[in-house]
Write a protein that holds these residues in place. Structure first.
Motif, PDB file in Angstrom:
ATOM      1  N   UNK A  42       0.794  -1.225   0.000  1.00  0.00           N
ATOM      2  CA  UNK A  42       0.000   0.000   0.000  1.00  0.00           C
ATOM      3  C   UNK A  42       0.824   1.271   0.000  1.00  0.00           C
ATOM      4  N   UNK A  43       2.141   1.163  -0.254  1.00  0.00           N
ATOM      5  CA  UNK A  43       2.945   2.367  -0.430  1.00  0.00           C
ATOM      6  C   UNK A  43       3.734   2.792   0.782  1.00  0.00           C
ATOM      7  N   UNK A  44       3.087   2.904   1.947  1.00  0.00           N
ATOM      8  CA  UNK A  44       3.816   3.370   3.140  1.00  0.00           C
ATOM      9  C   UNK A  44       4.595   2.241   3.796  1.00  0.00           C
ATOM     10  N   UNK A  45       4.334   1.009   3.369  1.00  0.00           N
ATOM     11  CA  UNK A  45       4.995  -0.133   3.990  1.00  0.00           C
ATOM     12  C   UNK A  45       3.990  -0.941   4.788  1.00  0.00           C
ATOM     13  N   UNK A  46       4.473  -2.051   5.329  1.00  0.00           N
ATOM     14  CA  UNK A  46       3.584  -2.999   6.004  1.00  0.00           C
ATOM     15  C   UNK A  46       3.529  -2.733   7.503  1.00  0.00           C
ATOM     16  N   UNK A  47       2.432  -3.154   8.117  1.00  0.00           N
ATOM     17  CA  UNK A  47       2.331  -3.038   9.585  1.00  0.00           C
ATOM     18  C   UNK A  47       3.202  -4.081  10.277  1.00  0.00           C
ATOM     19  N   UNK A  48       3.284  -5.286   9.683  1.00  0.00           N
ATOM     20  CA  UNK A  48       3.974  -6.392  10.350  1.00  0.00           C
ATOM     21  C   UNK A  48       4.883  -7.110   9.367  1.00  0.00           C
ATOM     22  N   UNK A  49       6.046  -7.514   9.867  1.00  0.00           N
ATOM     23  CA  UNK A  49       6.930  -8.316   9.041  1.00  0.00           C
ATOM     24  C   UNK A  49       7.642  -9.344   9.910  1.00  0.00           C
ATOM     25  N   UNK A  50       7.680 -10.562   9.429  1.00  0.00           N
ATOM     26  CA  UNK A  50       8.404 -11.625  10.125  1.00  0.00           C
ATOM     27  C   UNK A  50       9.640 -11.979   9.312  1.00  0.00           C
ATOM     28  N   UNK A  51      10.805 -11.858   9.925  1.00  0.00           N
ATOM     29  CA  UNK A  51      12.060 -12.223   9.259  1.00  0.00           C
ATOM     30  C   UNK A  51      12.405 -13.633   9.701  1.00  0.00           C
ATOM     31  N   UNK A  52      12.140 -14.587   8.830  1.00  0.00           N
ATOM     32  CA  UNK A  52      12.367 -15.997   9.180  1.00  0.00           C
ATOM     33  C   UNK A  52      13.396 -16.623   8.254  1.00  0.00           C
ATOM     34  N   UNK A 109      16.958  -9.304   6.913  1.00  0.00           N
ATOM     35  CA  UNK A 109      16.616  -8.471   8.075  1.00  0.00           C
ATOM     36  C   UNK A 109      16.617  -6.993   7.676  1.00  0.00           C
ATOM     37  N   UNK A 110      17.625  -6.595   6.907  1.00  0.00           N
ATOM     38  CA  UNK A 110      17.644  -5.195   6.462  1.00  0.00           C
ATOM     39  C   UNK A 110      16.388  -4.882   5.646  1.00  0.00           C
ATOM     40  N   UNK A 111      16.040  -5.772   4.741  1.00  0.00           N
ATOM     41  CA  UNK A 111      14.845  -5.554   3.922  1.00  0.00           C
ATOM     42  C   UNK A 111      13.587  -5.553   4.792  1.00  0.00           C
ATOM     43  N   UNK A 112      13.554  -6.425   5.806  1.00  0.00           N
ATOM     44  CA  UNK A 112      12.383  -6.493   6.696  1.00  0.00           C
ATOM     45  C   UNK A 112      12.161  -5.157   7.395  1.00  0.00           C
ATOM     46  N   UNK A 113      13.255  -4.518   7.799  1.00  0.00           N
ATOM     47  CA  UNK A 113      13.128  -3.216   8.465  1.00  0.00           C
ATOM     48  C   UNK A 113      12.663  -2.162   7.466  1.00  0.00           C
ATOM     49  N   UNK A 114      13.149  -2.259   6.229  1.00  0.00           N
ATOM     50  CA  UNK A 114      12.826  -1.235   5.233  1.00  0.00           C
ATOM     51  C   UNK A 114      11.406  -1.367   4.665  1.00  0.00           C
ATOM     52  N   UNK A 117       6.122  -3.108  12.898  1.00  0.00           N
ATOM     53  CA  UNK A 117       7.062  -3.947  13.650  1.00  0.00           C
ATOM     54  C   UNK A 117       7.652  -5.019  12.745  1.00  0.00           C
ATOM     55  N   UNK A 118       8.972  -5.141  12.822  1.00  0.00           N
ATOM     56  CA  UNK A 118       9.662  -6.252  12.163  1.00  0.00           C
ATOM     57  C   UNK A 118      10.205  -7.149  13.264  1.00  0.00           C
ATOM     58  N   UNK A 119       9.851  -8.423  13.198  1.00  0.00           N
ATOM     59  CA  UNK A 119      10.289  -9.358  14.232  1.00  0.00           C
ATOM     60  C   UNK A 119      11.245 -10.374  13.611  1.00  0.00           C
ATOM     61  N   UNK A 120      12.402 -10.511  14.223  1.00  0.00           N
ATOM     62  CA  UNK A 120      13.434 -11.434  13.752  1.00  0.00           C
ATOM     63  C   UNK A 120      13.311 -12.762  14.486  1.00  0.00           C
ATOM     64  N   UNK A 121      13.080 -13.830  13.725  1.00  0.00           N
ATOM     65  CA  UNK A 121      13.099 -15.168  14.330  1.00  0.00           C
ATOM     66  C   UNK A 121      14.095 -16.081  13.630  1.00  0.00           C
ATOM     67  N   UNK A 145      12.122   6.446  12.440  1.00  0.00           N
ATOM     68  CA  UNK A 145      10.737   6.748  12.089  1.00  0.00           C
ATOM     69  C   UNK A 145       9.738   5.821  12.772  1.00  0.00           C
ATOM     70  N   UNK A 146       9.951   5.566  14.040  1.00  0.00           N
ATOM     71  CA  UNK A 146       8.962   4.833  14.829  1.00  0.00           C
ATOM     72  C   UNK A 146       8.890   3.355  14.531  1.00  0.00           C
ATOM     73  N   UNK A 147       9.830   2.867  13.726  1.00  0.00           N
ATOM     74  CA  UNK A 147       9.773   1.430  13.415  1.00  0.00           C
ATOM     75  C   UNK A 147      10.278   0.631  14.613  1.00  0.00           C
ATOM     76  N   UNK A 148       9.608  -0.463  14.870  1.00  0.00           N
ATOM     77  CA  UNK A 148       9.995  -1.348  15.970  1.00  0.00           C
ATOM     78  C   UNK A 148      10.697  -2.558  15.372  1.00  0.00           C
ATOM     79  N   UNK A 149      11.916  -2.780  15.798  1.00  0.00           N
ATOM     80  CA  UNK A 149      12.669  -3.939  15.325  1.00  0.00           C
ATOM     81  C   UNK A 149      13.021  -4.761  16.545  1.00  0.00           C
ATOM     82  N   UNK A 150      12.513  -5.959  16.620  1.00  0.00           N
ATOM     83  CA  UNK A 150      12.856  -6.796  17.754  1.00  0.00           C
ATOM     84  C   UNK A 150      12.931  -8.257  17.319  1.00  0.00           C
ATOM     85  N   UNK A 151      13.542  -9.031  18.162  1.00  0.00           N
ATOM     86  CA  UNK A 151      13.616 -10.459  17.891  1.00  0.00           C
ATOM     87  C   UNK A 151      12.785 -11.202  18.905  1.00  0.00           C
ATOM     88  N   UNK A 152      12.620 -12.485  18.692  1.00  0.00           N
ATOM     89  CA  UNK A 152      12.043 -13.300  19.743  1.00  0.00           C
ATOM     90  C   UNK A 152      12.574 -14.719  19.646  1.00  0.00           C
TER      91      UNK A 152
END
Ligand SMILES: [Zn+2]
Ligand SMILES: [Zn+2]
Length: 369
Positions: free
Chosen positions: A252-262, A269-274, A281-285, A303-310
């Motif tokens: 939708x242009x502005x980017x996604x609300x959620x991304x899972x880096x699996x 991971x870089x692309x997941x953040x971008x 939120x981009x979550x690294x698993x 820019x308010x992006x949340x990058x975390x792992x679990x």
């Protein structure tokens, strides 16, 4: 007691099936007759010497089987129970007591030291020779093995154990990351980098949550076709140029609300953040080996992006895995479509197929229920 086990004798070696002696269960342990075991990337990291567990060793951390015997203080399980063996935790450290057992302070020791929870005794031996095991307190690549009652979960008798063997790590991690960390709302856009077991389980959970669009990214076209049949609305081959722009456009242009880096690779991971939108939120698993670094452009995070792992989907295994199995039984988590079965002795072929991308979830058939 004797077990037939897939043993790794040297780092980067090949597994051989050997007969080992198995110790009696301690007070808080159970002896499990293993029917099936999933194979996961972490077993391959172990094969290649990336963990402290010495060789010769028995790995495997997605066991499914039947309880043979229980330790003297175990009240939650009894012989004959069908079980799966999952991620271990101590139950007593501050993280466990706060409900965050996947961050247990004893986890490195419980998963990778090669020793049982007491820190000194071994599950297996061969004559006088020590064999290291207790991998994730289960070493499920053996026909008979010891687990802690705490990481052994009772499952319904009628659900096939050779499908449930996909759940303890792979399905748990992907579905858990979506349900416990990303927590999407209906209509949120969702991106999956990597469509192996973890990525597909996450995608199925995102579909259940009502995400739309669901965009799957991978380097294997066959996996992307499977992702589409599981519910992805769009697919992008990561080998194409402009992957980030294409995913953002689809979201939708502005980017996604959620991304899972699996995928477990720095470029993903870089692309997941971008590809996530501001406040997304981009979550690294994805499981990367020690020393792997990633470069990010600082302003993307500002820019308010949340990058975390679990770890392991932030799941409490005794409650979450039965819940996932209920969803599977309701037909809403078709995990059987990810699974390919191999005989115990074909473990080297199974891993080769996994690494080649031709098998999503390899499950070894080790015994009968
Ligand atoms: Zn703990
Ligand atoms: Zn795993």
């Amino acid at each position: 007691m004797q077990a037939r086990a897939a043993v790794m004798s040297e780092p980067h070696g090949r597994w051989t099936i050997e007969t080992l002696e198995v110790a009696e269960p301690g007070p808080q342990e159970v002896l499990v007759r293993v029917v099936a075991s999933g194979i996961c990337q972490t077993d391959v990291h172990a094969r290649d010497g990336f963990f402290p567990i010495p060789c010769p060793a028995v790995y495997g951390h997605e066991g499914a089987g039947v309880v043979e015997r229980v330790g003297s203080v175990v009240t939650t399980l009894q012989p004959g129970d069908h079980v799966i063996m999952a991620n271990p935790s101590c139950g007593a450290c501050p993280e466990c007591l706060a409900g965050f057992e996947t961050y247990c302070s004893q986890a490195p020791k419980l998963k990778q030291s090669g020793y049982r929870a007491d820190g000194t005794s071994l599950s297996f031996s061969r004559g006088q020779e020590p064999i290291y095991g207790s991998f994730f307190q289960q070493s499920s690549f053996a026909s008979l093995t010891l687990a802690m009652a705490r990481n052994t979960i009772r499952v319904p008798d009628e659900v096939p154990l050779d499908i449930l063997a996909a759940f303890p790590c792979g399905v748990n991690t992907g579905a858990g990351a979506v349900m416990h960390v990303l927590k999407p709302h209906p209509g949120d856009s969702y991106v999956a980098f990597g469509t192996g077991t973890v990525g597909c389980a996450g995608l199925l959970a995102a579909k259940l949550a009502g995400c739309d669009p669901i965009i799957a990214v991978d380097v294997f076209d066959e996996r992307l076709a499977l992702a589409r049949s599981l519910g992805a609305t769009h697919t992008v081959n990561a080998k194409e140029p402009q992957v980030v722009n294409e995913v953002r456009r689809l979201a939708g242009g502005r980017g996604a609300q959620c991304c899972l880096e699996a995928a477990g690779v720095p470029e993903a991971l870089r692309a997941a953040v971008e590809v996530i939108a501001p406040r997304g939120t981009a979550c690294l698993v994805g499981s990367a080996r020690a020393g792997v670094e990633v470069h990010l452009e600082m302003r993307t995070i500002q820019q308010g992006r949340i990058v975390r792992g679990c770890v392991q989907g932030d799941s409490e295994v005794q409650t979450f895995l039965p819940r996932l199995i209920d969803i599977y039984r309701a037909g809403q988590l078709p995990i059987e479509r990810l699974v390919r079965h191999y005989p115990h002795a074909a473990i080297n072929d199974a891993v080769a197929d996994m690494l080649a991308g031709t098998t999503i979830k390899a499950v070894l058939r080790i015994g009968t229920a």
